[in-house]
Design a protein around this motif. Structure first.
Motif, PDB file in Angstrom:
ATOM      1  N   ARG A   1       0.836  -1.210   0.000  1.00 33.38           N
ATOM      2  CA  ARG A   1       0.000   0.000   0.000  1.00 33.38           C
ATOM      3  C   ARG A   1       0.875   1.266   0.000  1.00 33.38           C
ATOM      4  O   ARG A   1       0.568   2.242  -0.691  1.00 33.38           O
ATOM      5  CB  ARG A   1      -0.909   0.009   1.234  1.00 33.38           C
ATOM      6  CG  ARG A   1      -1.982  -1.086   1.249  1.00 33.38           C
ATOM      7  CD  ARG A   1      -3.126  -0.793   0.311  1.00 33.38           C
ATOM      8  NE  ARG A   1      -4.155  -1.809   0.351  1.00 33.38           N
ATOM      9  CZ  ARG A   1      -5.276  -1.728   1.071  1.00 33.38           C
ATOM     10  NH1 ARG A   1      -5.516  -0.655   1.804  1.00 33.38           N
ATOM     11  NH2 ARG A   1      -6.171  -2.694   1.050  1.00 33.38           N
TER      12      ARG A   1
ATOM     13  N   ARG B   1      -6.444   5.142  -1.790  1.00 34.13           N
ATOM     14  CA  ARG B   1      -6.134   5.773  -0.509  1.00 34.13           C
ATOM     15  C   ARG B   1      -4.709   6.313  -0.549  1.00 34.13           C
ATOM     16  O   ARG B   1      -3.833   5.740  -1.196  1.00 34.13           O
ATOM     17  CB  ARG B   1      -6.234   4.772   0.640  1.00 34.13           C
ATOM     18  CG  ARG B   1      -7.632   4.276   0.949  1.00 34.13           C
ATOM     19  CD  ARG B   1      -8.430   5.290   1.744  1.00 34.13           C
ATOM     20  NE  ARG B   1      -9.661   4.703   2.218  1.00 34.13           N
ATOM     21  CZ  ARG B   1     -10.769   4.562   1.506  1.00 34.13           C
ATOM     22  NH1 ARG B   1     -10.780   4.973   0.235  1.00 34.13           N
ATOM     23  NH2 ARG B   1     -11.849   4.016   2.014  1.00 34.13           N
TER      24      ARG B   1
ATOM     25  N   TYR C   1      -1.718   7.200   2.157  1.00 32.94           N
ATOM     26  CA  TYR C   1      -1.330   6.967   3.542  1.00 32.94           C
ATOM     27  C   TYR C   1      -0.111   7.816   3.891  1.00 32.94           C
ATOM     28  O   TYR C   1       0.778   8.016   3.072  1.00 32.94           O
ATOM     29  CB  TYR C   1      -1.009   5.493   3.764  1.00 32.94           C
ATOM     30  CG  TYR C   1      -2.142   4.564   3.375  1.00 32.94           C
ATOM     31  CD1 TYR C   1      -3.284   4.454   4.155  1.00 32.94           C
ATOM     32  CD2 TYR C   1      -2.069   3.801   2.200  1.00 32.94           C
ATOM     33  CE1 TYR C   1      -4.324   3.607   3.794  1.00 32.94           C
ATOM     34  CE2 TYR C   1      -3.100   2.953   1.831  1.00 32.94           C
ATOM     35  CZ  TYR C   1      -4.226   2.863   2.628  1.00 32.94           C
ATOM     36  OH  TYR C   1      -5.252   2.030   2.257  1.00 32.94           O
TER      37      TYR C   1
ATOM     38  N   ASP D   1      -0.110   5.279  10.035  1.00 33.49           N
ATOM     39  CA  ASP D   1      -1.347   5.762   9.426  1.00 33.49           C
ATOM     40  C   ASP D   1      -1.955   4.703   8.510  1.00 33.49           C
ATOM     41  O   ASP D   1      -3.182   4.529   8.482  1.00 33.49           O
ATOM     42  CB  ASP D   1      -1.076   7.039   8.632  1.00 33.49           C
ATOM     43  CG  ASP D   1      -2.316   7.568   7.939  1.00 33.49           C
ATOM     44  OD1 ASP D   1      -3.297   7.911   8.648  1.00 33.49           O
ATOM     45  OD2 ASP D   1      -2.329   7.630   6.701  1.00 33.49           O
ATOM     46  N   CYS D   2      -1.127   4.000   7.771  1.00 33.71           N
ATOM     47  CA  CYS D   2      -1.596   2.939   6.886  1.00 33.71           C
ATOM     48  C   CYS D   2      -2.281   1.840   7.691  1.00 33.71           C
ATOM     49  O   CYS D   2      -3.393   1.398   7.352  1.00 33.71           O
ATOM     50  CB  CYS D   2      -0.414   2.361   6.101  1.00 33.71           C
ATOM     51  SG  CYS D   2      -0.837   1.001   4.996  1.00 33.71           S
TER      52      CYS D   2
ATOM     53  N   THR E   1      -5.613   3.222   9.285  1.00 35.39           N
ATOM     54  CA  THR E   1      -6.641   3.472   8.272  1.00 35.39           C
ATOM     55  C   THR E   1      -7.249   2.179   7.758  1.00 35.39           C
ATOM     56  O   THR E   1      -8.470   2.078   7.584  1.00 35.39           O
ATOM     57  CB  THR E   1      -6.048   4.266   7.084  1.00 35.39           C
ATOM     58  OG1 THR E   1      -5.499   5.494   7.568  1.00 35.39           O
ATOM     59  CG2 THR E   1      -7.123   4.571   6.047  1.00 35.39           C
TER      60      THR E   1
END
Length: 314
Positions: A240, A257, A259, A264-265, A268
């Motif tokens: 990601r 998305r 990040y 945070d990844c 989330t």
């Protein structure tokens, strides 16, 4: 046996020869498992749920994704990013196995530990993989981006991708996802070498008739599945993060998305996709892990034995 063994005729092999065998094993294995890798990456990057019971996103099953990619993008799509992936495999295999052989030899000669114990293989395997990861992370990022992009392509070829990323995102873009990768790769690789060592010894004691190549393939496959299952979420976080700044090329696949770092990844994904979000793409990933790890150890020992035979015949 993988790793330094003073009682083996392979003990005289040099680091360069181990690197050559590791790179050759990586190259052959990569060509065989590339389609599963592409499917796995597509699943990992999909925001919508990956489920055949309630299909929401573009992909919701291994066979459905295979048919979809084949229909929309053609057979070559399963080898998207194959050049950087091959470079990654060759580089990673060379650094990892050369480092592992050197580390196990160092442990055997400089400490009281036996280099063929499972615990030593766990520690040395993890350290070897970390060194290979740092050396090869840019190639991994490029491989992920090529496998993730649809049609029309954002990057025409490897050189265009490198130049574009450097100009638009800076040199640090090539190391996106490095933190979760290092966090995951040590236990993942450590467990691969650990379980491979344990399982191969166990198989040898139970079955003295079959040759070592079959034992290598079986032991490597099971070691890969166990290790991948235990560390899988970190692989998803890495993927990601690696496609950050690449959102435009992902639009046709569904939601995207952005990040802001590893934490945070993770937060989330947990909030928006739930705990199951951490295991998107696990099915093709386990298939890939079984084939990849099994073939890697199989081909490594095959090439090591071939190099040893060539030296012995000279």
């Amino acid at each position: 046996m993988v790793g330094y063994d003073p009682n083996s005729p392979l003990a005289s092999l040099t680091s360069e020869e181990a690197a050559l065998a590791g790179s050759a094993a990586g190259m052959v294995t990569r060509a065989l498992i590339s389609p599963l890798d592409v499917i796995k990456i597509r699943f990992q990057l999909q925001i919508e749920q990956v489920s055949s019971r309630s299909p929401q996103g573009k992909y919701w099953g291994v066979w459905q994704a295979t048919r979809c990619i084949l229909t929309e993008e053609g057979l070559p799509a399963f080898w998207k990013g194959h050049i950087p992936a091959q470079l990654l495999s060759v580089c990673f295999g060379a650094v990892q196995f050369a480092s592992f052989e050197c580390l196990t030899e160092l442990v055997h000669k400089k400490t009281s530990y036996n280099s063929q114990t499972s615990g030593v293989h766990f520690v040395c395997g993890g350290l070897a993989a970390c060194s290979a990861t740092v050396a090869c992370q840019p190639l991994d990022t490029l491989r992920t981006r090529f496998a993730a992009q649809g049609e029309p392509k954002m990057y025409r070829n490897l050189i265009h991708a490198v130049v574009t990323m450097y100009r638009t995102e800076g040199p640090l873009a090539f190391y996106r996802g490095l933190a979760p990768t290092l966090v995951a790769v040590y236990p993942y690789a450590g467990m691969q070498f650990f379980f491979y060592n344990v399982l191969k010894k166990r198989l040898k004691s139970l079955d003295s008739i079959s040759n070592g190549s079959l034992h290598s393939l079986i032991s490597g496959s099971f070691a890969g599945v166990i290790s991948k299952t235990l560390t899988y979420p970190f692989d998803l976080f890495k993927k990601r993060l690696q496609v950050g700044g690449f959102e435009k090329a992902r639009m046709q696949f569904g939601q995207v998305r952005t990040y802001h770092g590893f934490v945070d990844c993770m937060v989330t994904i947990a909030r928006d996709e739930g705990p199951r979000g951490f295991y998107k793409g696990l099915s093709p990933s386990l298939l890939k892990a079984a084939m990849s790890t099994g073939f890697t150890f199989f081909w490594y020992e095959f090439f090591i034995n071939a190099i040893s035979s060539l030296k012995g015949s000279q």
